[in-house]
Design a protein around this motif. Structure first.
Motif, PDB file in Angstrom:
ATOM      1  N   ASN A  34       4.642   4.599   5.850  1.00 53.53           N
ATOM      2  CA  ASN A  34       5.898   4.062   5.909  1.00 53.53           C
ATOM      3  C   ASN A  34       7.512   4.994   5.955  1.00 53.53           C
ATOM      4  OD1 ASN A  34       4.502   2.579   3.345  1.00 53.53           O
ATOM      5  ND2 ASN A  34       3.966   4.414   2.022  1.00 53.53           N
ATOM      6  N   SER A  42       7.364  -1.662   3.310  1.00 52.04           N
ATOM      7  CA  SER A  42       6.328  -0.157   3.358  1.00 52.04           C
ATOM      8  C   SER A  42       5.102  -0.876   2.813  1.00 52.04           C
ATOM      9  CB  SER A  42       6.971   0.362   1.845  1.00 52.04           C
ATOM     10  OG  SER A  42       6.592  -0.284   0.558  1.00 52.04           O
ATOM     11  N   MET A  43       4.429  -0.153   3.098  1.00 54.79           N
ATOM     12  CA  MET A  43       2.451  -0.326   2.814  1.00 54.79           C
ATOM     13  C   MET A  43       1.719   0.284   1.934  1.00 54.79           C
ATOM     14  SD  MET A  43       0.254  -0.609   5.978  1.00 54.79           S
ATOM     15  CE  MET A  43      -1.468  -1.079   6.057  1.00 54.79           C
ATOM     16  N   SER A  44       1.311  -0.162   1.105  1.00 55.22           N
ATOM     17  CA  SER A  44       0.395   1.023  -0.468  1.00 55.22           C
ATOM     18  C   SER A  44      -0.875   0.876   0.428  1.00 55.22           C
ATOM     19  CB  SER A  44       0.244  -0.342  -1.403  1.00 55.22           C
ATOM     20  OG  SER A  44      -0.680  -1.314  -0.926  1.00 55.22           O
ATOM     21  N   SER A  66      -4.526  -3.122   1.998  1.00 54.48           N
ATOM     22  CA  SER A  66      -3.043  -2.617   1.763  1.00 54.48           C
ATOM     23  C   SER A  66      -2.208  -3.669   1.482  1.00 54.48           C
ATOM     24  CB  SER A  66      -3.041  -1.956   2.645  1.00 54.48           C
ATOM     25  OG  SER A  66      -3.603  -0.400   2.988  1.00 54.48           O
ATOM     26  N   TRP A  67      -0.865  -2.905   0.801  1.00 54.75           N
ATOM     27  CA  TRP A  67      -0.226  -4.532   0.435  1.00 54.75           C
ATOM     28  C   TRP A  67       1.203  -4.289   1.180  1.00 54.75           C
ATOM     29  CZ3 TRP A  67      -0.733  -9.601  -0.787  1.00 54.75           C
ATOM     30  CH2 TRP A  67      -2.034  -9.494  -2.256  1.00 54.75           C
ATOM     31  N   ILE A  68       2.051  -5.085   2.693  1.00 59.99           N
ATOM     32  CA  ILE A  68       2.297  -5.288   3.202  1.00 59.99           C
ATOM     33  C   ILE A  68       3.986  -5.017   2.352  1.00 59.99           C
ATOM     34  CG2 ILE A  68       4.210  -5.547   4.984  1.00 59.99           C
ATOM     35  CD1 ILE A  68       0.721  -5.920   6.431  1.00 59.99           C
ATOM     36  N   ARG A  69       4.709  -4.525   1.666  1.00 58.19           N
ATOM     37  CA  ARG A  69       6.064  -5.386   0.769  1.00 58.19           C
ATOM     38  C   ARG A  69       7.776  -5.380   1.591  1.00 58.19           C
ATOM     39  NH1 ARG A  69       3.679  -0.759  -2.695  1.00 58.19           N
ATOM     40  NH2 ARG A  69       4.521   0.464  -1.151  1.00 58.19           N
ATOM     41  N   ASP A  79      -2.910  -6.488   4.227  1.00 52.06           N
ATOM     42  CA  ASP A  79      -3.629  -5.470   5.301  1.00 52.06           C
ATOM     43  C   ASP A  79      -5.758  -4.860   4.670  1.00 52.06           C
ATOM     44  OD1 ASP A  79      -4.978  -4.434   8.068  1.00 52.06           O
ATOM     45  OD2 ASP A  79      -3.118  -3.218   8.475  1.00 52.06           O
TER      46      ASP A  79
END
Length: 156
Positions: A34, A42-44, A66-69, A79
């Motif tokens: 991140n 950012s990436m969860s 993972s969510w890319i925000r 992803d």
């Protein structure tokens, strides 16, 4: 990689004045990832993963989505992560599916250069969705250039 569409390959490399084991320990964590993506993205972590510890990942096991925000808030892509190869302390190969690219492969290698420096190399090979083909190579290239600038800023 995909039926008919030529894959796109993006390569970025950096020489960092830090030992490889120190860099590896940072760049394979959620905080490190991140930081590289920030402040724009950012990436969860995948659901159920409280932390990301690549040393505990079993290659070929699907980790999850993972969510890319954008700006850390607005989900713009996902992803669906699988680490298919792992050389702890040195290399990983992620083969995933993304909303924007149904075929996504990211290899990161951290090689020592002497005792106090290392070379970081990212090779991303992907097939973007048809609507994104005109811009995807530039966007992904800019993203990984940004990630390497952030690595340089952090360690230099």
């Amino acid at each position: 990689m995909s039926r008919g569409a030529a894959p796109v390959v993006v390569r970025r490399e950096s020489l960092l004045p830090v030992p490889a084991d120190v860099v590896w320990a940072r760049v394979t964590t959620a905080d490190g990832i991140n930081h590289e993506l920030g402040p724009w993205m950012s990436m969860s972590l995948p659901a159920g993963a409280d932390t990301l510890d690549i040393a505990s990942v079993t290659p070929t096991v699907h980790l999850g989505r993972s969510w890319i925000r954008l700006f850390g808030v607005l989900p713009v892509d996902f992803d669906d992560i699988s680490i298919t190869e792992l050389e702890p302390g040195r290399r990983f190969l992620e083969q995933s599916r993304m909303l924007s690219a149904p075929v996504w492969q990211h290899e990161r290698v951290v090689d020592p250069v002497g005792d106090d420096s290392c070379h970081v190399r990212d090779v991303v090979t992907f097939t973007p969705r048809a609507a994104l083909r005109p811009v995807a190579p530039r966007v992904v290239g800019a993203l990984f250039s940004h990630r390497h600038r952030r690595l340089q800023q952090y360690w230099v």
